[in-house]
Scaffold this motif. Structure first.
Motif, PDB file in Angstrom:
ATOM      1  N   UNK A  54       0.830  -1.208   0.000  1.00 43.49           N
ATOM      2  CA  UNK A  54       0.000   0.000   0.000  1.00 43.49           C
ATOM      3  C   UNK A  54       0.860   1.252   0.000  1.00 43.49           C
ATOM      4  N   UNK A  55       1.929   1.245   0.795  1.00 46.99           N
ATOM      5  CA  UNK A  55       2.831   2.403   0.816  1.00 46.99           C
ATOM      6  C   UNK A  55       3.489   2.608  -0.537  1.00 46.99           C
ATOM      7  N   UNK A  56       3.914   1.513  -1.159  1.00 46.13           N
ATOM      8  CA  UNK A  56       4.557   1.605  -2.474  1.00 46.13           C
ATOM      9  C   UNK A  56       3.567   2.149  -3.503  1.00 46.13           C
ATOM     10  N   UNK A  57       2.332   1.653  -3.476  1.00 49.94           N
ATOM     11  CA  UNK A  57       1.324   2.117  -4.424  1.00 49.94           C
ATOM     12  C   UNK A  57       0.984   3.584  -4.192  1.00 49.94           C
ATOM     13  N   UNK A  58       0.951   4.021  -2.946  1.00 51.32           N
ATOM     14  CA  UNK A  58       0.709   5.442  -2.668  1.00 51.32           C
ATOM     15  C   UNK A  58       1.833   6.290  -3.263  1.00 51.32           C
ATOM     16  N   UNK A  61       1.403   6.901  -6.822  1.00 49.49           N
ATOM     17  CA  UNK A  61       0.206   7.655  -7.177  1.00 49.49           C
ATOM     18  C   UNK A  61      -1.005   6.798  -7.479  1.00 49.49           C
ATOM     19  N   UNK A  62      -0.999   5.560  -7.049  1.00 46.32           N
ATOM     20  CA  UNK A  62      -2.115   4.642  -7.308  1.00 46.32           C
ATOM     21  C   UNK A  62      -3.115   4.694  -6.151  1.00 46.32           C
ATOM     22  N   UNK A  63      -3.826   5.792  -6.057  1.00 47.14           N
ATOM     23  CA  UNK A  63      -4.853   5.911  -5.024  1.00 47.14           C
ATOM     24  C   UNK A  63      -5.936   6.849  -5.534  1.00 47.14           C
ATOM     25  N   UNK A  64      -7.080   6.806  -4.875  1.00 42.49           N
ATOM     26  CA  UNK A  64      -8.212   7.641  -5.255  1.00 42.49           C
ATOM     27  C   UNK A  64      -8.394   8.737  -4.217  1.00 42.49           C
ATOM     28  N   UNK A  65      -8.858   9.885  -4.689  1.00 39.63           N
ATOM     29  CA  UNK A  65      -9.100  11.012  -3.799  1.00 39.63           C
ATOM     30  C   UNK A  65     -10.408  11.662  -4.223  1.00 39.63           C
ATOM     31  N   UNK A  66     -11.221  12.022  -3.251  1.00 38.34           N
ATOM     32  CA  UNK A  66     -12.462  12.716  -3.575  1.00 38.34           C
ATOM     33  C   UNK A  66     -13.645  12.165  -2.815  1.00 38.34           C
ATOM     34  N   UNK A  67     -14.832  12.568  -3.280  1.00 48.82           N
ATOM     35  CA  UNK A  67     -16.086  12.148  -2.665  1.00 48.82           C
ATOM     36  C   UNK A  67     -16.346  10.686  -3.020  1.00 48.82           C
ATOM     37  N   UNK A  68     -16.557   9.860  -2.016  1.00 46.74           N
ATOM     38  CA  UNK A  68     -16.740   8.419  -2.240  1.00 46.74           C
ATOM     39  C   UNK A  68     -17.933   8.140  -3.143  1.00 46.74           C
ATOM     40  N   UNK A  69     -18.994   8.925  -3.017  1.00 46.83           N
ATOM     41  CA  UNK A  69     -20.183   8.695  -3.862  1.00 46.83           C
ATOM     42  C   UNK A  69     -19.872   8.989  -5.327  1.00 46.83           C
ATOM     43  N   UNK A  70     -19.124  10.041  -5.574  1.00 47.69           N
ATOM     44  CA  UNK A  70     -18.746  10.383  -6.951  1.00 47.69           C
ATOM     45  C   UNK A  70     -17.798   9.334  -7.524  1.00 47.69           C
ATOM     46  N   UNK A  71     -16.876   8.858  -6.709  1.00 50.26           N
ATOM     47  CA  UNK A  71     -15.956   7.825  -7.184  1.00 50.26           C
ATOM     48  C   UNK A  71     -16.712   6.545  -7.525  1.00 50.26           C
TER      49      UNK A  71
END
Length: 76
Positions: A54-58, A61-71
């Protein structure tokens, strides 16, 4: 490989000698305790590896950011 022998399972693996040596050397009280310790160690190692991944993926840049409903709408 585990073989059922009545009430108990007989553990027959290439590590069988190692397990018996660990019991003989007092690392654990019996074979079941050695196997329990091995399973606990495996679970711990898998948890550590999951965090490291998870740390390596972060970092990549392999992560999502924003409103969970929109994602979720984007994923559907």
């Amino acid at each position: 490989m585990a073989a059922f022998t009545g009430r108990f399972y007989k553990l027959s693996t290439p590590a069988g000698g190692t397990i018996e040596r660990m019991v003989k050397n007092g690392v654990a009280s019996n074979k079941a305790a050695v196997v329990r310790r091995a399973i606990e160690k495996l679970a711990e190692d898998e948890a550590v590896n999951a965090v490291l991944l998870a740390e390596r993926e972060m970092g990549e840049g392999k992560f999502l950011r924003g409103d969970i409903r929109e994602l979720m709408k984007k994923i559907k």
